[in-house]
Scaffold this active site. Structure first.
Site, PDB file in Angstrom:
ATOM      1  N   HIS A 364       0.812  -1.223   0.000  1.00  0.00           N
ATOM      2  CA  HIS A 364       0.000   0.000   0.000  1.00  0.00           C
ATOM      3  C   HIS A 364       0.841   1.266   0.000  1.00  0.00           C
ATOM      4  CE1 HIS A 364      -3.882  -2.003   1.011  1.00  0.00           C
ATOM      5  NE2 HIS A 364      -3.074  -2.885   1.550  1.00  0.00           N
ATOM      6  N   LYS A 555      -7.376  14.018   4.720  1.00  0.00           N
ATOM      7  CA  LYS A 555      -6.507  12.839   4.642  1.00  0.00           C
ATOM      8  C   LYS A 555      -5.454  12.995   5.734  1.00  0.00           C
ATOM      9  CE  LYS A 555      -5.876  14.102   0.423  1.00  0.00           C
ATOM     10  NZ  LYS A 555      -5.789  13.109  -0.651  1.00  0.00           N
ATOM     11  N   ARG A 556      -4.673  11.956   6.008  1.00  0.00           N
ATOM     12  CA  ARG A 556      -3.616  12.095   7.011  1.00  0.00           C
ATOM     13  C   ARG A 556      -2.668  13.197   6.575  1.00  0.00           C
ATOM     14  NH1 ARG A 556      -3.023   8.156  11.235  1.00  0.00           N
ATOM     15  NH2 ARG A 556      -1.152   9.355  11.702  1.00  0.00           N
ATOM     16  N   LYS A 561       1.583  14.246   0.638  1.00  0.00           N
ATOM     17  CA  LYS A 561       0.197  14.564   0.241  1.00  0.00           C
ATOM     18  C   LYS A 561       0.062  16.066  -0.052  1.00  0.00           C
ATOM     19  CE  LYS A 561      -1.586  10.700   3.022  1.00  0.00           C
ATOM     20  NZ  LYS A 561      -2.445   9.894   2.121  1.00  0.00           N
ATOM     21  N   THR A 665      -8.193   6.773  -1.601  1.00  0.00           N
ATOM     22  CA  THR A 665      -9.572   6.268  -1.679  1.00  0.00           C
ATOM     23  C   THR A 665     -10.556   7.405  -1.408  1.00  0.00           C
ATOM     24  OG1 THR A 665      -9.186   5.516   0.586  1.00  0.00           O
ATOM     25  CG2 THR A 665      -9.157   3.831  -1.130  1.00  0.00           C
ATOM     26  N   LYS A 669     -14.320   8.567  -3.138  1.00  0.00           N
ATOM     27  CA  LYS A 669     -15.532   8.900  -2.390  1.00  0.00           C
ATOM     28  C   LYS A 669     -16.072  10.265  -2.833  1.00  0.00           C
ATOM     29  CE  LYS A 669     -13.602   6.227   1.412  1.00  0.00           C
ATOM     30  NZ  LYS A 669     -12.662   6.286   2.571  1.00  0.00           N
TER      31      LYS A 669
END
Ligand code: 26W
Length: 823
Positions: A364, A555-556, A561, A665, A669
């Site tokens: 992952h 998100k984290r 990111k 993910t 969504k």
């Protein structure tokens, strides 16, 4: 097991039946009356009522699978981010309307009671939530499957902000117990640790016995995993550690009470708390104890309880595939070898054949630092027999490598499961690659980069092992449950089959050109925005304006990111609005919503959280700027917040550096809930853009090959600072102390890191991102065209159902047939 007991009737599927069951639970389980009941009593009675409707389905599933043993899947994951269970249980049984009416007839509100449920936060982020979506899909697709994991006493920490800085509080989610679990203490398993091994020869065959140093008990807790309206309820079995009885008695009787208690807590520490890291393993011994604890308990449980002693273990691969959710459960490979060779007496080669066939591994991540390695010293001390087995697996593997590639010592050292530098350590991703039959990434680009950059040598040696399964999300929780307005609109248009066959959303495409449908779509979005306004006001005291574009990044917190890119966009917009370069009256009014937890030990991530809150405070306090721009950062982002936030969003921020986000993910969504994406060609963004179309996706930034070429050639971030005035203004503003009460030192580390290191190329992608945001503003001005694009995003995102992901795993890795539950 002889089924003599007459089947217990499921409560009646009527309002009256539901009321009866509810009052029965309130009276007999909660031991109170409606008049005297606390909100908790009322919620627990409701939870047990929903559970009662699922119980007979659960028993039928277990009984039928016991009677007709079939091939199945066991999902091994150290994390399951389940979210609240009540609503999911109600929709899975088609009970929401009945429940609503039944409770109303008792003067109770479902809304009020559902808020009493504590969310089980047994995961960090993407990996944990994916596991929860996958087991939901397996149950809904009638697949014989069991999930195995850890019942942490404390889940992911609760995040609060003090002066804008993250503060972690323990997540004591079990304080009031959990109505969704059933303990099975009689099925406890003893798990051994430490000690030493001895070689003995029994009638000419060398055997190894492991004499453990200490052991703990693994107590199983079962959780229901209801299929959607299909009569199946699968099981999620989570293990909790408890001291063996022998532990305290000896010491206790010896009168050293403190030691006895210490021993007790020592044992139970194993499942005390979830490790809050989601990228950089700390290599803590307790973490390895956690991993071995649940893996050993699960393998023992499956082999001894579900298969039972009569089963010929040579046929194990015909019966089960153990899917390893990242490297965290990979110790299962040497554990199965130990069971087959040491306990069951199989020959090594035969055992190895069986083991390799039984396991499959999903990776992952792409960050080298996220790949777990365990020091040989620690592994040998905690699991001496497993270290021996790993050595032998490695020797035989390297012999194969030499045979195939000749004596290329460089290659041998590079592929060895045992790393020599900086210390002798076990590379769990390599052990997984050697000891499994299938290896998959979680998005096309990710699986390609796994083959080309991370596990290259293994992909060269075993190309047939490598495959891809692009992630997915369950449409039950993330559309049907969290967006009832959109669900009703879709069902009205194309019927309700979409919830279990999401590709049917395609039938909405023509309606994108239907002005009336677009108008209804906008009404739904607006209503969802109002729900979010209420939630943030009630929960966080945050006021947002529903008549603005909701630009959401949740998100984290991680540098790859690139929450910092979003911060730079906010700061430069702030700068333009306050300097008048941008007229607030004519600007597109935005509310930027952040949600993000940082691993407690991740300093830079925590600094960025503080910066976001300080910039937000300054923006929201500025009388001019706040007319057109506001920032909201609700604390403690989790599944429950996501369920209200995602349906309200207009713009989805998926802005990681290309080649860093394995899949994502959240991106799926948002698209399924009619938000448009501004994103890079990274992870599953690539597949989202391919399916929804370039006209309905705001692409920006370097591609992975471009980014790595610049990195190779030598990336000088400060060059962008020198050449780009708006970037320089934004960075200078942060460095100036504008957002830290004039104190330049506070955010200096962030600015200098960007100027001189910028590992994830925030500065390189800045201008392209700003240009994309210009395009977003321009597009948003035409609300009807925007909602047409939004409808097309929904219509073309059916591929991102976790049901489709399961179909891919079933076709490419598991080869298991559905088993409908009779009756
Ligand atoms: C040991 C520390 C640790 C803990 C968790 C390292 C790595 C992890 C996870 C693999 C991190 C994770 O959650 N990865 C995310 O997995 C999602 C599901 O596949 C992907 O969609 C995300 O892109 C990926 O970051």
């Amino acid at each position: 097991m002889t089924e003599t007991t007459p089947p217990i009737a499921t409560p009646e599927h009527t309002v009256e039946g539901f009321v009866r069951q509810y009052l029965r639970e309130l009276t007999y389980t909660q031991g109170t009356t409606l008049e005297r009941a606390s909100v908790d009593d009322k919620y627990l009675a409701l939870a047990r009522t929903a559970r009662a409707y699922l119980m007979s389905r659960w028993n039928r599933t277990v009984t039928q699978q016991y009677r007709q043993p079939v091939r199945g899947v066991a999902y091994l994951s150290a994390e399951y981010l389940l979210g609240r269970q009540l609503d999911n249980a109600l929709i899975a049984s088609g009970l929401e309307d009945i429940a609503q009416e039944a409770l109303a007839s008792l003067g109770l509100s479902l809304d009020e009671l559902r808020a009493a449920e504590v969310e089980p936060g047994l995961g960090n982020g993407g990996l944990g939530r994916l596991a929860a979506c996958f087991i939901d899909s397996l149950a809904t697709m009638n697949i014989p499957a069991i999930g195995y994991g850890i019942r942490y006493e404390y889940g992911i920490f609760r995040q609060t902000f003090v002066d804008g800085r993250q503060v972690e509080e323990p997540d004591s989610w079990l304080d009031h117990g959990s109505p969704w679990e059933i303990a099975r203490p009689e099925q406890e398993v003893e798990i051994a640790f430490g000690g030493h091994t001895e070689k003995t020869t029994v009638n000419g065959v060398e055997r190894t016995t492991w004499t453990p140093g200490w052991s703990v008990l693994a107590i199983p807790y079962n959780y229901m995993v209801p299929g959607y309206l299909n009569g199946r309820v699968n099981t999620l079995r989570l293990w909790s550690a408890r001291a063996t009885r022998a532990f305290d008695l000896k010491i206790f009787n010896y009168g050293d009470y403190a030691a006895a208690v210490r021993a007790q807590t020592f044992a139970e520490n194993i499942t005390k708390v979830l490790y809050p890291e989601d990228s950089t393993p700390q290599g803590k011994e307790l973490r390895l104890q956690q991993q071995y604890f649940f893996v050993a308990a699960s393998l023992h449980d499956y082999i001894e309880r579900l298969l039972g002693e009569g089963f010929d273990l040579r046929r194990l691969p015909e019966r089960i595939t153990f899917q390893l959710n990242d490297t965290h459960p990979v110790i299962a490979i040497p554990e199965l070898m130990r069971i087959l060779v040491d306990l069951k007496g199989l020959a090594w080669d035969e055992a190895w054949e069986i083991t390799r066939k039984c396991f499959a591994y999903t990776c992952h991540t792409l960050l080298p630092e996220a790949l777990e390695v365990w020091p040989v010293e620690l592994m040998s001390r905690l699991l001496p027999r497993h270290m021996e087995i790993i050595y032998r697996i490695n020797d035989e593997f390297l012999a194969q490598v030499r045979e195939r590639y000749g004596d290329d010592e460089m290659l041998v050292r590079r592929m060895s499961i045992i790393a020599e530098h900086p210390e002798r350590a076990v590379r769990m991703a390599f052990l997984a690659s050697v000891g499994t039959s299938k290896i998959n990434g979680v998005a096309e680009l990710h699986s390609q980069l796994l083959r080309e950059k991370v596990l290259t040598d293994f992909a060269d040696l075993w190309p047939e092992k490598f495959t891809n399964v692009t992630n997915g999300v369950t449409p039950r929780r993330f559309v049907r449950l969290s967006n009832p307005g959109l669900s009703a609109l879709i069902t009205e248009a194309i019927g309700d089959g979409w919830a279990t066959d999401l590709e049917r959303l395609r039938e909405l495409e023509p309606l994108a050109d239907d002005a009336a449908f677009r108008a209804k779509f906008r009404e739904v979005k607006q209503a969802n925005k109002h729900r979010l306004v209420d939630l943030l006001a009630r929960r966080d005291g945050i006021v947002i304006d529903p008549d603005t574009m909701l630009d959401v990044m949740v998100k984290r917190l991680h540098e790859y990111k690139r929450q910092m890119l979003k911060v730079l966009h906010v700061v430069s917009t702030y700068d333009k609005l306050r300097t008048g370069e941008l007229d607030p009256a004519s600007a597109v009014h935005r509310t930027v919503v952040f949600g993000a937890k940082a691993a407690p030990g991740y300093k830079m991530a925590k600094e960025i959280i503080a910066l976001i809150n300080h910039v937000g405070a300054r923006v929201n306090a500025d009388p001019v700027v706040s007319q057109a721009l506001r920032v909201a950062f609700p604390a403690n982002y989790n599944v429950t917040v996501a369920e209200t936030l995602i349906p309200a969003a207009d713009l989805s921020e998926q802005i990681s550096l290309a080649g860093k986000e394995a899949s994502g993910t959240g991106n799926m969504k948002f698209a399924l809930n009619g938000a448009l994406t501004v994103g890079t060609d990274d992870g599953a963004n690539v597949e989202i853009r391919q399916l929804v179309g370039d006209d309905h996706f705001f692409l920006f930034g370097l591609t992975e090959p471009e980014a790595s070429a610049i990195q190779e050639a030598g990336y000088r971030p400060s060059a962008h600072y020198e050449q780009n005035p708006s970037l320089r203004h934004a960075l200078d503003l942060i460095a100036s102390g504008e957002f830290s009460g004039g104190d330049r030192s506070v955010f200096e580390p962030i600015v200098s890191n960007l100027l001189y290191e910028d590992r994830f190329m925030v500065l390189a992608d800045y201008q392209s991102y700003m240009d994309a945001q210009e395009r977003v503003d321009a597009a948003y001005r035409d609300q009807d065209a925007w909602s047409r694009s939004a409808v097309l995003n929904v219509a073309r995102s059916g591929f991102f159902s976790s049901d489709r992901s399961m179909r891919d795993y079933l076709d490419r890795i598991w080869h298991v047939d559905p088993m409908p539950i009779e009756g």
